[in-house]
Scaffold this motif. Structure first.
Motif, PDB file in Angstrom:
ATOM      1  N   ASN A  10       0.086   3.699  -3.959  1.00  0.00           N
ATOM      2  CA  ASN A  10       0.842   3.079  -2.871  1.00  0.00           C
ATOM      3  C   ASN A  10       1.922   2.143  -3.423  1.00  0.00           C
ATOM      4  OD1 ASN A  10       1.078   2.425   0.127  1.00  0.00           O
ATOM      5  ND2 ASN A  10       0.703   0.392  -0.708  1.00  0.00           N
ATOM      6  N   ARG A  14       5.351   4.019  -2.719  1.00  0.00           N
ATOM      7  CA  ARG A  14       5.920   3.449  -1.493  1.00  0.00           C
ATOM      8  C   ARG A  14       6.701   2.164  -1.752  1.00  0.00           C
ATOM      9  NH1 ARG A  14       2.175   4.067   3.720  1.00  0.00           N
ATOM     10  NH2 ARG A  14       4.253   4.012   4.627  1.00  0.00           N
ATOM     11  N   LYS A  15       6.206   1.335  -2.629  1.00  0.00           N
ATOM     12  CA  LYS A  15       6.866   0.056  -2.868  1.00  0.00           C
ATOM     13  C   LYS A  15       8.033   0.175  -3.851  1.00  0.00           C
ATOM     14  CE  LYS A  15       3.805  -2.125  -0.325  1.00  0.00           C
ATOM     15  NZ  LYS A  15       4.153  -2.692   1.004  1.00  0.00           N
ATOM     16  N   LYS A  18       9.788   4.287  -3.177  1.00  0.00           N
ATOM     17  CA  LYS A  18      10.124   4.513  -1.761  1.00  0.00           C
ATOM     18  C   LYS A  18      10.305   6.007  -1.484  1.00  0.00           C
ATOM     19  CE  LYS A  18      12.367  -0.009  -1.364  1.00  0.00           C
ATOM     20  NZ  LYS A  18      11.193  -0.663  -0.779  1.00  0.00           N
ATOM     21  N   LEU A  20       8.120   8.003   0.144  1.00  0.00           N
ATOM     22  CA  LEU A  20       7.395   8.521   1.306  1.00  0.00           C
ATOM     23  C   LEU A  20       7.886   7.884   2.592  1.00  0.00           C
ATOM     24  CD1 LEU A  20       5.092  10.157   2.633  1.00  0.00           C
ATOM     25  CD2 LEU A  20       3.582   8.198   2.185  1.00  0.00           C
ATOM     26  N   GLU A  21       8.210   8.728   3.554  1.00  0.00           N
ATOM     27  CA  GLU A  21       8.542   8.279   4.918  1.00  0.00           C
ATOM     28  C   GLU A  21       7.445   8.777   5.851  1.00  0.00           C
ATOM     29  OE1 GLU A  21      11.856   9.123   8.439  1.00  0.00           O
ATOM     30  OE2 GLU A  21      12.350   9.580   6.352  1.00  0.00           O
TER      31      GLU A  21
END
Length: 207
Positions: A10, A14-15, A18, A20-21
């Motif tokens: 994650n 994601r952080k 970036k 994943l939407e």
């Protein structure tokens, strides 16, 4: 192990990257007691689906062949995966996921049973709806668009779209069990295909 690995992924995916939407987050049930399904063309969906509902944990049904190697099997088990016999499913196949759902946990299933594009005519197997119906748990359909190779998780852009949950405990009482399974299977297939079509259109319009 699941908590550590998912937290690390994650942070990276994601952080930092970036990559994943997540669309349709409002459809994710607040209670963890549901079956989540997704389109399946690669192993990337397994990872990104987990990231899409993080920090909630998914308990994945996986083909038993992946557990033949003792050490790899232990690793998969530590990541909440459990083996199923896809060729000869029996009553015992249902016990584990139903138990997990009754413990207010989330079960992840890829309804086609193997990696295949939905537009190739892959049948929507009844496993997901059978388990959800027996546990009286909702089904959360999802679709994926994004890289198919593992390196694409970092270098590319993935999108997971969730649809409205399918309730399994509010069906007419006069419906027979097979009729309920048939209805739920068709409803899941219809919604999944629609999610995939909408997601493909979204990607095309936003290139």
């Amino acid at each position: 192990m699941y908590r550590f690995v998912s937290g690390l992924l994650n942070f990276i995916l994601r952080k930092i990257c970036k990559s994943l939407e997540v669309q349709g987050k409002e459809h994710i049930p607040q209670l963890h007691r549901y079956v989540v399904t997704c389109t399946h063309e690669s192993y990337n969906e397994v990872i990104m689906l987990g990231m899409a509902i993080y920090p909630n944990q998914i308990h994945y049904m996986a083909k038993k062949e992946l557990f033949y190697n003792k050490w790899f099997g232990r690793f998969l088990s530590s990541l909440n995966a459990f083996p199923v016999d896809r060729d000869n499913p029996g009553p015992s196949t249902l016990k584990k996921p139903i138990k997990l759902l009754k413990e207010n946990k989330t079960v992840g299933i890829f309804p086609t049973g193997h990696r295949m594009k939905y537009d190739e005519g892959a049948p929507m197997k009844r496993g997901a709806v059978t388990i959800a119906l027996m546990a009286q748990a909702p089904i959360l359909p999802a679709a994926y668009v994004g890289p198919k190779e593992i390196k694409g998780l970092v270098t590319g852009k993935s999108i997971i779209r969730f649809g409205e949950p399918i309730e399994t405990k509010n069906l007419p009482k006069d419906m027979k069990r097979n009729e309920k399974l048939e209805y739920l299977t068709k409803e899941l297939e219809k919604r999944t295909i629609q999610l995939q079509d909408d997601l493909n259109e979204y990607v095309t319009h936003n290139k």
